[in-house]
Design a protein around this motif. Structure first.
Motif, PDB file in Angstrom:
ATOM      1  N   ARG A 674       0.830  -1.533  -0.260  1.00 31.84           N
ATOM      2  CA  ARG A 674       0.426   0.188   0.164  1.00 31.84           C
ATOM      3  C   ARG A 674       0.900   0.834  -0.083  1.00 31.84           C
ATOM      4  NH1 ARG A 674      -1.927  -2.092   6.185  1.00 31.84           N
ATOM      5  NH2 ARG A 674      -0.672  -1.063   7.068  1.00 31.84           N
ATOM      6  N   ARG A 676       0.914   4.937   1.481  1.00 32.11           N
ATOM      7  CA  ARG A 676      -0.262   5.886   2.124  1.00 32.11           C
ATOM      8  C   ARG A 676       0.691   7.794   3.296  1.00 32.11           C
ATOM      9  NH1 ARG A 676      -0.858   4.544   8.969  1.00 32.11           N
ATOM     10  NH2 ARG A 676      -2.376   6.033   9.498  1.00 32.11           N
ATOM     11  N   THR A 707      -3.897   3.877  -0.071  1.00 37.86           N
ATOM     12  CA  THR A 707      -4.569   2.963  -1.758  1.00 37.86           C
ATOM     13  C   THR A 707      -3.118   1.446  -1.545  1.00 37.86           C
ATOM     14  OG1 THR A 707      -4.569   4.672  -2.237  1.00 37.86           O
ATOM     15  CG2 THR A 707      -4.363   3.517  -4.149  1.00 37.86           C
ATOM     16  N   TYR A 708      -3.880   0.752  -1.721  1.00 35.75           N
ATOM     17  CA  TYR A 708      -3.824  -0.969  -1.982  1.00 35.75           C
ATOM     18  C   TYR A 708      -3.621  -1.140  -3.431  1.00 35.75           C
ATOM     19  CZ  TYR A 708      -5.487  -1.747   2.832  1.00 35.75           C
ATOM     20  OH  TYR A 708      -4.628  -1.965   4.629  1.00 35.75           O
ATOM     21  N   LYS A 709      -2.311  -1.224  -3.742  1.00 39.33           N
ATOM     22  CA  LYS A 709      -2.105  -1.460  -5.120  1.00 39.33           C
ATOM     23  C   LYS A 709      -1.904  -3.686  -5.331  1.00 39.33           C
ATOM     24  CE  LYS A 709       1.460   2.337  -4.881  1.00 39.33           C
ATOM     25  NZ  LYS A 709       2.244   2.902  -4.841  1.00 39.33           N
ATOM     26  N   ALA A 731      -8.918   0.709  -0.154  1.00 39.66           N
ATOM     27  CA  ALA A 731      -8.290   1.873   0.130  1.00 39.66           C
ATOM     28  C   ALA A 731      -9.911   2.888   1.165  1.00 39.66           C
ATOM     29  CB  ALA A 731      -9.358   2.611  -1.209  1.00 39.66           C
TER      30      ALA A 731
END
Length: 805
Positions: A674, A676, A707-709, A731
C-alpha cells in the motif's frame, strides 16, 4: 561559595546574618540554612519591606549548573534568599540582582507554562530523602508553575498546589515573595523538622541556570542535590481539608439537534495526617477535557491516549510506578460489543462509560514507605438494539457496574533506591471478565550514585471462561554518571501477559536484550555548550516457539552550540531484516520484513528569538525496490509580544510500498502492498491578558489516505505469494478536525472560570487519493459538533470557611 568536603561550621558574612552551613553526605556537598519563626503579618506583594525580613538568615552565593557546571554566580547577578515560617506555612523572599533590569525576560503565559522567562523557584522535600520534592516556581512576569519532581518520573507538572506569590521589577533586578501553606507540603509529624531544600534561578537571555546548593550535572538527578533547611520547630499545622465545588453548563449542537445540560459536583481533599492525603471526586464532570488526537490506525494495536482529566492527572506519581495503571480504562469504552441477530440493528451504543465516583489516598511515612490506594466505580451501561421486523427494542449490558482498584507500597532507602509492590484489580458485576495484576519492582543505586541495578517481576491473571496467567520480567545495570555511561538490560514477556483491563500492554511473547553506551560533554568546550553521543544495540526474539526476530543498531547524537542552537541526527539499521510476529494477527505466524537503513537530521533554532523554527527529516530506505518512508517535520513559533504567542506544526508522513495486514479467512492470511500519505497540521495561539487570564486557540487537522496496490497470501515461512483472486476495496481516507477556543480566568487561588467553544468533525471514506478540495468538501458535509460550555470551580479551604462563622 567553594568549600571542601567535610567542613562543618557557621560562616558569617559582613553586613547580614547568615546561617549557611556546608556538610558532606555520600560525596555530595549539602549547604544548610535556618528558617526563622515570625508572628508578624507578611504581605505577599514582591516588596520585601517588612522589618521581620531583617531578622532572617540568608542563602546566597548561587552556583551555575547549566551551561557551565560549577561556575560561581557573577557579582552583577547575585541572588539572596530568606526564609521565615509561622503556624500556617513558610515564607520565601528572593532578591535577584541584575545590572540590566530592562533585559529581564518576562513573557506572560498561562499558569504552569514557562516560555521566554527569567524565573525563581524552590524545591522542598519534607522527608529529606533526596527522592521527591515539591517544586514552586514563579516567573518574572508573575506566572506560577508547580510540579512534583521524583527520581523515577522526573517533573510532573500536572499537580497544582494552592500557594501565593508576587514579583516586583526594580532598578537593581527583581524581587520575589512566596507563601507556601503547610497543607501543600508533606513532612513527618516531628517537633523539629529537617527538610531538603534548594533554590533555583534562570537567567533567560544567557540561558543560564543556577542553584543555591550546587547541582553536579555529571551524575544523578536534581533531587539528590538538596541543601538542608533547619529551624522549623513546633508548628501547629492547620486541618488539611478543602472543597472544590464546580458548576458547569453545556450547549451541544450536532446534526441539527441542540441539547443543553447543567452539572454540579465537587472534589474533596482531606489531610488524614501531615503525610497522607485523601482525594475524592463526587459526581465528576470531564466535559472540558481536551480532544484526543485520533489517527488512522492500521497497526495490530489500539492507540494509546494521554490522560486529559485533572483528577487522574494530579498526584499520581505513586500509581504510575511500573507502568501498570492506565487511567483511561476508568470511564473509557465499554468492554464488550453486543450480540446482534441478522434481523436486528444497533441503534444506541455508549461511546464512554460513566464514572460514578473515584478516590485516592497517597502519602509517605517518616521511614520512607509510600502508600497509594486508588478506587474508582463506573456505572452500568446498556446498548439499545431494535428488531427490524417488529420494531421492538431490547437492552443489552455492554459494561456492568465495575470496581477498579490500585494498591502501591513503595519503600525508599539509601538516598536514591527503592523497592515497590504494585497491585491492580478490575472486578465487574455479574458474568463478566475480571482481572488482577501484581508487580515487584526494584531500583538500587550504589552509595556514590554512579551505578544502579534495576528490574521487575510481574504477573497478570484474567478470569474470563477460566483463568489465564501471564508473566513478564526484566533486569538491568547501568552507569549514570560521568562522561562515559552505559546500560545493559533484558526483558521477557510471555504470550499470556495481559493487563489491559486497568493497564496498557501491546507486545507479548518476546524477549528483548539491549546494550547502550553514551558519551557526553557536559561543560562548554570550544564552540559547544554540550554534546551527547549514544550507541544502542537491540536484539529481539519470539519466546514460543523460539524465533529470531531482528537485530537493530542505532546511533544518535545531539549538540548545542554557544548560540544555543541545537542540531544532530543519527542512523539506525537492521542488517538481517525482521520477522514481524504481530502484523499477521495470528499466533505462531510472522511476516518477513526487509532490512532498512534509517537516517535523520534535525535543527532547532535559539528559543530566545522572536521567531523560533525547528526542522527535521527522517528517511527509511528498505532493502526492497521502491519501498521507503519519508518523515519531515516543521515547527514555527512566533512571539509577537510578551502577551501574544503563535505556533504552527506540520508533520507529514509518506510511506511507499509498505506491506501490512489486509484480511484473513479460515484458510489464508492476506497482506497488502500500500501507499499511505498522512498530513497533520496544528495551530495554537494564545493572548495572555495578565498572569491570571488568557485566551487560547487550538486547531488540528489530521488527514491520512491509504491506497492498496497489490494483495498477497502469507506463507508459513513469512514469505508472500501474489494473490489476484483476493481484491477487496480497502482504500480509505480518514479526516479529523477540531477547534478549541478557550477563555480562562484564575479569579482566586485554586479557583477558575473557563468558557470554551468547540467545533469538531471527522469522517472515513472508502476512497483514496481524493483532490484536496473534494476531500474538504466531504469533510464539511459530515455532521459537526458545536459545543459551548461554561465551567466554574471555586476552592474553599476549611480553615478560611471556619473563620467566616
Amino acid at each position: 561559595m567553594k568549600t571542601k568536603l567535610g567542613i562543618l561550621g557557621l560562616i558569617l558574612f559582613f553586613g547580614h546574618i547568615s546561617a549557611q552551613k556546608v556538610i558532606a553526605s555520600d560525596s555530595i556537598v549539602r549547604r544548610q540554612m535556618n528558617a526563622v519563626r515570625t508572628d508578624k503579618s507578611i504581605k505577599i506583594d514582591g516588596v520585601i519591606d517588612e522589618e521581620v525580613w531583617a531578622t532572617a538568615s540568608i542563602a546566597d552565593k548561587f552556583i551555575e549548573f547549566q551551561p557551565a557546571n560549577g561556575k560561581p554566580e557573577s557579582e552583577n547577578q547575585k541572588s539572596v534568599v530568606k526564609v521565615l515560617y509561622d503556624n500556617t506555612g513558610i515564607y520565601i523572599a528572593a532578591t535577584l540582582y541584575d545590572n540590566e533590569p530592562d533585559k529581564i525576560a518576562r513573557q506572560l503565559t498561562e499558569r504552569d507554562v514557562i516560555n521566554n522567562d527569567d524565573f525563581f523557584g524552590v524545591f522542598i522535600n519534607g522527608y529529606n530523602d533526596k527522592q521527591q520534592s515539591y517544586e514552586f516556581i514563579v516567573t518574572a512576569a508573575g506566572v506560577q508553575f508547580d510540579a512534583k519532581a521524583t527520581n523515577d518520573n522526573g517533573e510532573d507538572d500536572t499537580w497544582n498546589g494552592i500557594w501565593y506569590s508576587a514579583v516586583k521589577i526594580t532598578d537593581k533586578g527583581w524581587n520575589v515573595e512566596m507563601k507556601i501553606p503547610y497543607f501543600e507540603l508533606r513532612f513527618p509529624k516531628d517537633n523539629v523538622q529537617k527538610w531538603g531544600v534548594n533554590f533555583f534561578r534562570n537567567i533567560q537571555r544567557e540561558r543560564k541556570k543556577l542553584a543555591w546548593n550546587h547541582i553536579d550535572n555529571t551524575k544523578g538527578s536534581f533531587t539528590l542535590y538538596d541543601g538542608i533547611l533547619n529551624g522549623i520547630e513546633n508548628v501547629k499545622t492547620p486541618t488539611r481539608l478543602s472543597f472544590t465545588p464546580y458548576f458547569s453548563t453545556y450547549v451541544n449542537n450536532f446534526d441539527g439537534k441542540t441539547e443543553m445540560n447543567v452539572n454540579g459536583g465537587m472534589d474533596l481533599k482531606y489531610g488524614i495526617n501531615d503525610a497522607f492525603t485523601f482525594d475524592m471526586t463526587l459526581v465528576p464532570d470531564f466535559g472540558q477535557a481536551n480532544f484526543d488526537n485520533s489517527i488512522l490506525n492500521l497497526t495490530p494495536f489500539e492507540q494509546q491516549f494521554s490522560e486529559q482529566r485533572s483528577f487522574f492527572m494530579e498526584g499520581t506519581e505513586l500509581f504510575s510506578k511500573g507502568d501498570m495503571f492506565y487511567s483511561r480504562r476508568v470511564g473509557g469504552e465499554p468492554s464488550i460489543y453486543p450480540t446482534i441477530d441478522e434481523n436486528e440493528t444497533l441503534t444506541e451504543y455508549p461511546g464512554k462509560v460513566k464514572l460514578f465516583n473515584a478516590f485516592k489516598i497517597s502519602g509517605r511515612t517518616k521511614k520512607g514507605l509510600g502508600i497509594g490506594i486508588f478506587n474508582g466505580v463506573t456505572e452500568k451501561m446498556d446498548a439499545t438494539i431494535q428488531n427490524n421486523e417488529t420494531g421492538e427494542t431490547r437492552k443489552e449490558t455492554v459494561e456492568p457496574w465495575t470496581n477498579y482498584n490500585v494498591l502501591v507500597f513503595d519503600q525508599r532507602f539509601g538516598g536514591n533506591s527503592s523497592i515497590t509492590l504494585v497491585n491492580t484489580s478490575t472486578m465487574r458485576m455479574g458474568n463478566f471478565r475480571d482481572a488482577n495484576a501484581t508487580g515487584l519492582l526494584w531500583n538500587i543505586a550504589n552509595k556514590k550514585n554512579t551505578y544502579n541495578y534495576y528490574g521487575n517481576i510481574k504477573g497478570s491473571w484474567v478470569k474470563d471462561d477460566g483463568t489465564t496467567f501471564g508473566a513478564r520480567g526484566s533486569a538491568g545495570i547501568g552507569k549514570f554518571s560521568g562522561n562515559h555511561r552505559f546500560e545493559v538490560n533484558a526483558n521477557l514477556v510471555d504470550k499470556n501477559w495481559d493487563i489491559n483491563d486497568l493497564g496498557f500492554s501491546t507486545l507479548t511473547n518476546y524477549g528483548n536484550h539491549n546494550a547502550w553506551y553514551g558519551y557526553r560533554i557536559l561543560q562548554p568546550k570550544g564552540n559547544l555548550n554540550n554534546m551527547y553521543l549514544n550507541f544502542n544495540l537491540n536484539y529481539y526474539h519470539r519466546l514460543e516457539p523460539f524465533l529470531n526476530q531482528k537485530l537493530v543498531f542505532n546511533h544518535n547524537n545531539s549538540f548545542t552550540n554557544k548560540k544555543f542552537q541545537s542540531f544532530g541526527g543519527g542512523v539506525e539499521f537492521t542488517p538481517y531484516g525482521e520477522k514481524d510476529i504481530y502484523e499477521p494477527r495470528t499466533f505462531g505466524r510472522y511476516l518477513n520484513v526487509p532490512g532498512y537503513f534509517d537516517s535523520w537530521l534535525f535543527f532547532e533554532s535559539d528559543s530566545r528569538k522572536k521567531l523560533q523554527y525547528n526542522v527535521s527529516i527522517d528517511y527509511y530506505a528498505y532493502d526492497q525496490k521502491g519501498r521507503n518512508q519519508v518523515i519531515p517535520s516543521l515547527y514555527l513559533r512566533y512571539r509577537a509580544s510578551d502577551k501574544l504567542n503563535l505556533i504552527w506544526k506540520f508533520n507529514p508522513v509518506f510511506s511507499n510500498n509498505e506491506v501490512g495486514f489486509a484480511g484473513r479467512n479460515a484458510d489464508q492470511i492476506y497482506m497488502g502492498r500500500r501507499q499511505r500519505n498522512t498530513y497533520e497540521n496544528s495551530v495554537t495561539g494564545q493572548y495572555t491578558f495578565n498572569n491570571k487570564m488568557a485566551l487560547s486557540l487550538a486547531f488540528r487537522h489530521y488527514f491520512s489516505d491509504v491506497t492498496y496496490k497489490q494483495f498477497y497470501s502469507l506463507n508459513n515461512d513469512g514469505s508472500l505469494n501474489e494473490n489476484t483472486a483476493y481484491n477487496p476495496n480497502l482504500a480509505g481516507t480518514y479526516n479529523s478536525w477540531n477547534v478549541d477556543l478557550r477563555y480562562s480566568w484564575w479569579f482566586a487561588p485554586g479557583s477558575q472560570l473557563t468558557l470554551l467553544y468547540r467545533n469538531a468533525t471527522s469522517n472515513y471514506l472508502e476512497v483514496s487519493r481524493m483532490r484536496f478540495k473534494n476531500n474538504f468538501n466531504e469533510l464539511f458535509d459530515a455532521p459537526m459538533i458545536n459545543n459551548l460550555s461554561l465551567r466554574v470551580t471555586y476552592f474553599l479551604d476549611y480553615n478560611r470557611v471556619k473563620n467566616w462563622f
